[in-house]
Design a protein around this motif. Structure first.
Motif, PDB file in Angstrom:
ATOM      1  N   SER A 196      62.283  48.936  47.164  1.00 58.34           N
ATOM      2  CA  SER A 196      62.988  50.027  46.484  1.00 58.34           C
ATOM      3  C   SER A 196      62.375  50.187  45.102  1.00 58.34           C
ATOM      4  O   SER A 196      61.583  49.342  44.667  1.00 58.34           O
ATOM      5  CB  SER A 196      64.480  49.705  46.369  1.00 58.34           C
ATOM      6  N   GLN A 249      63.723  49.603  42.410  1.00 57.06           N
ATOM      7  CA  GLN A 249      64.162  48.460  41.608  1.00 57.06           C
ATOM      8  C   GLN A 249      63.532  47.156  42.090  1.00 57.06           C
ATOM      9  O   GLN A 249      63.247  46.266  41.296  1.00 57.06           O
ATOM     10  CB  GLN A 249      65.693  48.334  41.659  1.00 57.06           C
ATOM     11  N   ARG A 256      60.336  46.009  43.587  1.00 58.73           N
ATOM     12  CA  ARG A 256      58.994  46.543  43.834  1.00 58.73           C
ATOM     13  C   ARG A 256      58.106  45.601  44.640  1.00 58.73           C
ATOM     14  O   ARG A 256      56.934  45.884  44.848  1.00 58.73           O
ATOM     15  CB  ARG A 256      58.321  46.877  42.499  1.00 58.73           C
TER      16      ARG A 256
END
Length: 384
Positions: A21, A23, A25
């Motif tokens: 995501s 957030q 990575r």
């Protein structure tokens, strides 16, 4: 254990190297690896049999080995520098009447083509996927401390729960627990080395593969004014934007440093080994210095980029090369003669670098000297 190991390998084979995501990575594979290891730890500590420190050490060595194998698989597609960087062109000398003439045949470098499989793998290693690999390696190493703490705490609890254990053994077990902090040092060393390798590869791929045509092949082609570095910097700005969108903050400077190092390697390559279409005169030195300054300030980015001291230190290795370009031909010839006779260069250079500067010097004096003293023929050797 065997089932978990098969699952471990299966997860790696299916990894697409896309971030979980915005957030998170890193790739999903490293999360699954930690999940498998946690499940294995649960099984280990659930055994209702007496255990000594030897069993714990063996268990930790297995985990350490698993992380090292994961690291090796993450970096498996990363090819060697020699496979990524195009071969150095045949060294040449300038001759006004005939253009550029080649050195003797013994100077010709063997071309080492990249095979189709490696070429395909390199193409697939986009900036985004390289960053996810790096992020996954960082996640792996950043969570090791928590894993060590968890194992140490569970071992301590297991020891303290023993019935009728002697006080002297309690004291001994505390010492044993504290030593678990070093159990995964092999993994830490392997992962850090892998991060360095991927950072170096990322920079080299951008400069010598993705930007080979505008940078390595065409910058300063025919003359310095025709293709300056500022056009390359515009492209590098887009590359850095892609990089910073994906890479975790903790690794940003390491990756960008790799890109700076590769950019400087490319610049030196163009100046000293740029092939027959690159010729320079002392009048070009101010332009080269200006381009180097542009590159330096680009990576410093007004304080938002790399630390100024880091950039200055790396850039400093290019300045002596440009300083040689600044010198008159007679000065360079005298310096090369001094070095080849066992003396010391007044510029701190070596004979190989001085010779290359003279070979790319666009005047007849330099051409005549390297032809006479280094037996350079007036035309390219016939192909065989």
């Amino acid at each position: 254990m065997e089932t978990n190991w098969d699952l471990f390998l299966s997860i790696l084979s299916m990894q697409t190297w896309d971030p979980i995501s915005p957030q998170q990575r890193h790739g999903g594979s490293i999360v699954e690896v930690y999940r498998i290891i946690e499940e294995t730890a649960d099984q280990f500590f659930a055994f209702k049999v007496p255990m000594r420190i030897g069993e714990l050490n063996s268990f930790c060595r297995g985990i350490d080995k698993a992380f090292q194998i994961y690291t090796q698989l993450v970096t498996q597609p990363i090819v060697d520098k020699e496979d990524l960087v195009p071969p150095v062109p045949v060294l040449t000398r300038y001759k006004k009447e005939l253009g550029i003439k080649a050195f003797v045949k013994k100077e010709i470098q063997e071309v080492r083509p990249v095979d189709e499989r490696k070429s395909s793998e390199i193409v697939q290693l986009t900036m985004s996927k390289l960053c996810v690999r790096l992020n996954s390696l960082y996640y792996a190493i950043s969570q090791l401390g928590k894993l060590e703490d968890s194992i140490s705490e569970r071992w301590a609890k297991r020891q303290s729960d023993k019935i009728n254990i002697r006080r002297s053994m309690n004291g001994k077990s505390k010492g044993i627990v504290s030593n678990q902090k070093n159990q995964f040092d092999g993994s830490r060393k392997e992962i850090n080395a892998a991060i360095d390798r991927v950072c170096e590869f990322t920079g080299l791929k951008v400069i010598f593969w993705d930007l080979q045509q505008p940078f390595i092949d065409n910058m300063y082609k025919n003359n310095v004014l025709q293709a300056r570095l500022d056009t390359i910097v515009e492209v590098l700005d887009l590359v850095l934007a892609q990089l910073c969108d994906v890479i975790v903050e903790q690794l940003r400077d390491r990756v960008v440093t790799g890109l700076l190092q590769a950019s400087l390697d490319g610049l030196v390559r163009v100046i000293l080994d740029g092939g027959p279409t690159r010729v320079f005169s002392p009048n070009d030195a101010p332009l080269l210095e200006e381009d180097l300054e542009i590159l330096k300030e680009f990576f410093i980015s007004g304080g938002d980029g790399l630390p100024r001291g880091t950039v200055e230190n790396l850039v400093s290795r290019v300045r002596p090369v440009i300083n040689l370009i600044k010198q008159e031909t007679r000065v360079l010839i005298d310096d090369l003669r001094e070095v080849t006779q066992g003396g010391k260069s007044k510029f701190g250079s070596d004979s190989k670098t001085l010779l290359r500067v003279l070979c790319h010097r666009n005047d007849s004096e330099a051409s005549h000297y390297v032809k006479k003293h280094f037996k350079i023929p007036s035309s390219a050797p016939p192909s065989t």
